[in-house]
Structure formats: C-alpha cells, structure tokens
Design a protein around this motif. Structure first.
Motif, PDB file in Angstrom:
ATOM      1  N   ASP A  51     -26.064   5.036  20.104  1.00 34.82           N
ATOM      2  CA  ASP A  51     -25.230   4.742  21.136  1.00 34.82           C
ATOM      3  C   ASP A  51     -24.521   3.050  20.795  1.00 34.82           C
ATOM      4  N   ALA A  52     -25.339   2.616  20.589  1.00 34.73           N
ATOM      5  CA  ALA A  52     -24.955   0.974  20.275  1.00 34.73           C
ATOM      6  C   ALA A  52     -24.122   0.941  19.032  1.00 34.73           C
ATOM      7  N   ALA A  53     -24.542   1.599  17.907  1.00 34.53           N
ATOM      8  CA  ALA A  53     -23.590   1.638  16.705  1.00 34.53           C
ATOM      9  C   ALA A  53     -22.138   2.293  17.016  1.00 34.53           C
ATOM     10  N   TYR A  54     -22.275   3.020  17.972  1.00 37.70           N
ATOM     11  CA  TYR A  54     -20.886   3.961  18.279  1.00 37.70           C
ATOM     12  C   TYR A  54     -20.183   3.076  19.152  1.00 37.70           C
ATOM     13  N   ALA A  55     -20.671   2.362  19.927  1.00 33.26           N
ATOM     14  CA  ALA A  55     -19.925   1.555  20.687  1.00 33.26           C
ATOM     15  C   ALA A  55     -19.121   0.537  20.094  1.00 33.26           C
ATOM     16  N   LEU A  56     -20.072   0.063  19.064  1.00 28.23           N
ATOM     17  CA  LEU A  56     -19.308  -1.264  18.188  1.00 28.23           C
ATOM     18  C   LEU A  56     -18.086  -0.726  17.482  1.00 28.23           C
ATOM     19  N   LYS A  57     -18.433   0.552  16.918  1.00 29.00           N
ATOM     20  CA  LYS A  57     -17.511   1.149  15.956  1.00 29.00           C
ATOM     21  C   LYS A  57     -16.065   1.433  16.644  1.00 29.00           C
ATOM     22  N   VAL A  58     -16.281   1.832  17.924  1.00 27.90           N
ATOM     23  CA  VAL A  58     -15.084   2.289  19.033  1.00 27.90           C
ATOM     24  C   VAL A  58     -14.435   0.999  19.237  1.00 27.90           C
ATOM     25  N   LEU A  59     -15.127  -0.031  19.675  1.00 28.96           N
ATOM     26  CA  LEU A  59     -14.364  -1.363  20.078  1.00 28.96           C
ATOM     27  C   LEU A  59     -13.762  -1.963  18.889  1.00 28.96           C
ATOM     28  N   THR A  60     -14.456  -1.892  17.679  1.00 26.20           N
ATOM     29  CA  THR A  60     -13.748  -2.636  16.545  1.00 26.20           C
ATOM     30  C   THR A  60     -12.556  -1.590  16.213  1.00 26.20           C
TER      31      THR A  60
END
Length: 139
Positions: A51-60
C-alpha cells in the motif's frame, strides 16, 4: 487336535493403532494450523507494505506527468497539490486522501516538501518502513 492360529486383530492392537493415528493427526493439524496463521500474518504485512509503495508510485507518476510544473505545491508537510489533485494525510484514519476521498490506507506518516524544483515525498507504513522519493521537476 492342533492349535490353529486365528487370523484377526486383538483389542490391544486396535487401540494401539487408533492412538498412533490420533497422535499423527493432531501433529499434522497443528502444523497446518500454524502454517496458515503465519501465511495470514505475512500476507497482511505484505499488503500494508505494498500500500505504501503503491502510494509513492502513484504520487511520483502524477508529478512526472504534470504539464504545469508550478501546479505542484506543498502548502504544508502533510499536503500535496498536483494540478487539480489534492492529497492530504488523515492521521485519525491512517490514510492519504485524494480530493477528500480515501485513496491509500495503512499509512502511518506522510511528508511532502517542495524546494525550488525538487519535490521530496516520504511515506511510512504502519510497520515503520519508509518509502522515499526525491523528484526534480522539469520545466
């Protein structure tokens, strides 16, 4: 008359077989039960990390595909504007919202900062694992 050996099992032999089968069954059920519990815990942990890795991926990804570099703003350390998208950290529910709608869950901390053309994002999941990105905004 000759003593003929009778075929069959005695009560003692049957009881011994039942006890052995019971012990083996209990051991196997314990192994299966514990392995299932471990699998569930690891699966839950992996989902929270993802979830956290995906959030960072989406934001970047959103920052990289923006055509207006000046639309990326960080009015506070827990807010990030990318064009019309407004990401905020909801501490009470441990989630990041997008325009007020829950988008990413299982987040313990969210930090965003823009200095000049550098955007720094840090997301920490509930297990304390940090995911960090530092992006240069191209003009």
């Amino acid at each position: 008359m000759k003593n003929e050996r009778e075929a069959g099992l005695t009560l003692v032999e049957i009881l011994a077989a039942i006890i052995l089968i019971s012990i083996i069954s209990i051991i196997l059920m314990t192994i299966f039960s514990r392995s299932s519990d471990i699998y569930q815990k690891q699966s839950s942990t992996n989902m929270e990390i993802n979830d956290a890795a995906y959030a960072l991926k989406v934001l970047t990804k959103e920052i990289r595909k923006t055509t207006e570099p000046d639309s990326v703003k960080t009015p506070s350390e827990t807010e990030l504007f990318i064009g019309i998208l407004h990401y905020t950290f909801d501490e009470t529910n441990n989630q990041i919202t997008e325009n007020g709608i829950p988008k990413f869950t299982n987040i313990q901390n969210f930090y965003a900062n823009r200095e000049e053309d550098i955007v720094k994002i840090k997301i920490m999941n509930e297990h304390g694992k940090d995911f960090v990105a530092e992006l240069s905004i191209r003009k």
